[in-house]
Motif scaffolding. Structure first.
Motif, PDB file in Angstrom:
ATOM      1  N   TRP A  90       0.806  -1.209   0.073  1.00  0.00           N
ATOM      2  CA  TRP A  90      -0.222  -0.039  -0.123  1.00  0.00           C
ATOM      3  C   TRP A  90       1.005   1.508   0.279  1.00  0.00           C
ATOM      4  CZ3 TRP A  90      -4.095   1.012   4.482  1.00  0.00           C
ATOM      5  CH2 TRP A  90      -4.952   1.928   3.938  1.00  0.00           C
ATOM      6  N   GLY A  91       2.022   1.333   0.692  1.00  0.00           N
ATOM      7  CA  GLY A  91       2.774   2.335   0.931  1.00  0.00           C
ATOM      8  C   GLY A  91       3.797   2.523  -0.280  1.00  0.00           C
ATOM      9  N   TYR A  92       4.469   1.394  -0.704  1.00  0.00           N
ATOM     10  CA  TYR A  92       5.525   1.600  -1.805  1.00  0.00           C
ATOM     11  C   TYR A  92       4.976   1.377  -2.965  1.00  0.00           C
ATOM     12  CZ  TYR A  92      10.191   0.729  -3.037  1.00  0.00           C
ATOM     13  OH  TYR A  92      11.421   1.050  -3.635  1.00  0.00           O
ATOM     14  N   VAL A  93       3.973   0.678  -3.553  1.00  0.00           N
ATOM     15  CA  VAL A  93       3.364   0.634  -4.860  1.00  0.00           C
ATOM     16  C   VAL A  93       2.487   1.655  -4.931  1.00  0.00           C
ATOM     17  CG1 VAL A  93       2.524  -0.766  -6.660  1.00  0.00           C
ATOM     18  CG2 VAL A  93       3.979  -1.922  -4.878  1.00  0.00           C
ATOM     19  N   ARG A  94       2.974   2.703  -6.065  1.00  0.00           N
ATOM     20  CA  ARG A  94       2.161   3.897  -5.845  1.00  0.00           C
ATOM     21  C   ARG A  94       0.282   3.732  -6.437  1.00  0.00           C
ATOM     22  NH1 ARG A  94       5.211   8.645  -5.163  1.00  0.00           N
ATOM     23  NH2 ARG A  94       7.421   8.102  -5.114  1.00  0.00           N
ATOM     24  N   TRP A  95       0.360   2.910  -7.504  1.00  0.00           N
ATOM     25  CA  TRP A  95      -0.782   2.640  -8.025  1.00  0.00           C
ATOM     26  C   TRP A  95      -1.717   1.708  -7.429  1.00  0.00           C
ATOM     27  CZ3 TRP A  95      -2.652  -2.266  -9.271  1.00  0.00           C
ATOM     28  CH2 TRP A  95      -1.612  -3.287  -9.271  1.00  0.00           C
ATOM     29  N   LEU A  96      -1.341   1.117  -6.292  1.00  0.00           N
ATOM     30  CA  LEU A  96      -2.219   0.351  -5.289  1.00  0.00           C
ATOM     31  C   LEU A  96      -2.863   0.974  -4.531  1.00  0.00           C
ATOM     32  CD1 LEU A  96      -0.467  -3.077  -4.655  1.00  0.00           C
ATOM     33  CD2 LEU A  96      -2.322  -2.626  -6.070  1.00  0.00           C
ATOM     34  N   ASP A  97      -2.415   2.483  -4.120  1.00  0.00           N
ATOM     35  CA  ASP A  97      -2.731   3.374  -3.184  1.00  0.00           C
ATOM     36  C   ASP A  97      -4.367   3.532  -3.141  1.00  0.00           C
ATOM     37  OD1 ASP A  97      -1.850   5.145  -0.878  1.00  0.00           O
ATOM     38  OD2 ASP A  97      -3.070   6.530  -2.129  1.00  0.00           O
ATOM     39  N   ARG A  98      -4.937   3.765  -4.199  1.00  0.00           N
ATOM     40  CA  ARG A  98      -6.229   4.410  -4.450  1.00  0.00           C
ATOM     41  C   ARG A  98      -7.312   2.952  -4.027  1.00  0.00           C
ATOM     42  NH1 ARG A  98      -9.343   8.274  -6.676  1.00  0.00           N
ATOM     43  NH2 ARG A  98     -11.444   7.739  -5.860  1.00  0.00           N
ATOM     44  N   PRO A  99      -6.955   1.867  -4.770  1.00  0.00           N
ATOM     45  CA  PRO A  99      -7.885   0.719  -4.657  1.00  0.00           C
ATOM     46  C   PRO A  99      -7.830   0.209  -3.160  1.00  0.00           C
ATOM     47  CG  PRO A  99      -6.108   0.224  -5.835  1.00  0.00           C
ATOM     48  CD  PRO A  99      -6.048   1.549  -5.976  1.00  0.00           C
ATOM     49  N   LEU A 100      -6.342   0.270  -2.534  1.00  0.00           N
ATOM     50  CA  LEU A 100      -6.302  -0.341  -1.231  1.00  0.00           C
ATOM     51  C   LEU A 100      -6.858   0.881  -0.015  1.00  0.00           C
ATOM     52  CD1 LEU A 100      -2.719  -1.918  -1.212  1.00  0.00           C
ATOM     53  CD2 LEU A 100      -5.136  -3.081  -1.076  1.00  0.00           C
ATOM     54  N   THR A 101      -6.812   2.027  -0.646  1.00  0.00           N
ATOM     55  CA  THR A 101      -7.724   2.936   0.328  1.00  0.00           C
ATOM     56  C   THR A 101      -8.914   2.825   0.624  1.00  0.00           C
ATOM     57  OG1 THR A 101      -5.942   4.614   0.219  1.00  0.00           O
ATOM     58  CG2 THR A 101      -7.967   5.546   0.935  1.00  0.00           C
ATOM     59  N   GLU A 102      -9.707   2.418  -0.891  1.00  0.00           N
ATOM     60  CA  GLU A 102     -11.232   2.245  -0.862  1.00  0.00           C
ATOM     61  C   GLU A 102     -11.539   1.005  -0.017  1.00  0.00           C
ATOM     62  OE1 GLU A 102     -13.242   4.520  -1.943  1.00  0.00           O
ATOM     63  OE2 GLU A 102     -11.790   5.949  -2.568  1.00  0.00           O
ATOM     64  N   ILE A 103     -10.725  -0.008  -0.234  1.00  0.00           N
ATOM     65  CA  ILE A 103     -11.039  -1.228   0.686  1.00  0.00           C
ATOM     66  C   ILE A 103     -11.069  -1.231   2.031  1.00  0.00           C
ATOM     67  CG2 ILE A 103     -10.229  -3.703   1.033  1.00  0.00           C
ATOM     68  CD1 ILE A 103      -9.247  -3.909  -2.037  1.00  0.00           C
TER      69      ILE A 103
END
Length: 307
Positions: free
Chosen positions: A131-144
């Protein structure tokens, strides 16, 4: 007095890489420093000894007990028997030895708390790092995170209890499925904080693998957070299990736990207070000792507190 020659004032020293390494060597050890800082806190050491003693004694108590936790006595006069030389903690409402009941329930609650704490730590650290290192995962993991976090835990547990039924494994999975959120959020914030520090950027420019940057430069700052969450998760899990069992949503009736004992004792507390006192004391001892030990160890694991 004659002037000294320049050769007598200065002497050329040859450079030696081995000598330079010996001069710059430090015997600093991270885990040695953590242990040293933890031992400085005497109260935390005492609490750790008490916690370990309670865990060990929960196994010893069943070995020295005279009866099995599920064994029923045939004499109806022993129902609600108060503590005595034969039944050290008395008997419960259906005539079972309360000593074995309480200590077996303590084992179940401790096992559940440790399993859930480790599961939350593994899932939370893995997801938090991504969540913190891979930038493109920030939005979907935040919504989850927002979706799961905004639904009360009691609703998840009610659905699990109604669909799959109350059991040890179902409760552990349900608690892990909702408990990783706080760990992942804290890990994500720390990874974001240290990901783009100058020394990490320099390491990546020099070709250092990502896993080595995370383990060497970021992970030491995660240890204190992980330990703190473990310290909060274990008493929190026991408290949650106690509350859910009290409401009839926890473990099955065939699996004694401290929560089930407290739930059953509420109906007879005024007449038979020992049914509530013994499990309540054990719950309080486990939660308080591990919380204080975890906080102390978390402070000791923080690299900023090392000299």
């Amino acid at each position: 007095m004659s002037k000294l020659k320049q050769d007598e004032l200065f002497r050329v020293i040859e450079y030696s890489s081995e000598a330079a390494e010996r001069i710059g060597y430090s015997n600093y050890s991270y885990w040695k420093s953590v242990w040293h800082n933890f031992l400085k806190k005497k109260s935390a050491v005492v609490m750790a000894i008490i916690f370990v003693a309670v865990v060990i004694f929960s196994f010893v108590a069943l070995a020295i007990g005279k009866y099995q936790y599920s064994e029923l006595v045939s004499n109806t006069k022993l129902y609600f028997q108060k503590p005595n030389s034969e039944y050290w903690f008395g008997c419960d409402a259906i005539g079972r030895d309360y000593w074995c009941q309480v200590w077996y329930a303590a084992q179940v609650s401790i096992k559940l708390a440790l399993l859930v704490a480790v599961g939350e730590a593994i899932v939370g650290v893995v997801i938090g790092c991504l969540w913190g290192y891979v930038r493109w995962l920030d939005r979907p993991l935040t919504e989850i995170y927002n979706i799961i976090n905004n639904v009360p835990t009691i609703i998840y547990m009610t659905l699990v209890s109604m669909i799959w039924g109350p059991s040890f494994s179902h409760m552990a999975i349900a608690l892990i499925a909702t408990g990783w959120l706080v760990m992942a959020r804290n890990v994500r914030n720390i990874v974001l904080m240290y990901r783009d520090r100058e020394y990490n950027l320099a390491s990546r420019c020099l070709g250092t693998p990502v896993w080595r940057v995370l383990t060497k430069n970021v992970f030491p700052y995660l240890i204190s957070v992980v330990i703190l969450r473990l310290a909060l998760s274990i008493p929190g899990t026991i408290a949650t299990e106690t509350t859910l069992s009290y409401l009839g949503l926890g473990l099955g009736i065939d699996t004694p736990s401290l929560g089930l004992l407290l739930r059953d004792a509420r109906l007879h507390f005024l007449e038979y207070s020992h049914l509530l006192v013994f499990p309540a004391v054990i719950v309080s001892t486990i939660t308080l000792t591990f919380y204080l030990v975890g906080n102390a160890f978390s402070d000791a694991a923080d690299p900023r507190n090392h000299v």
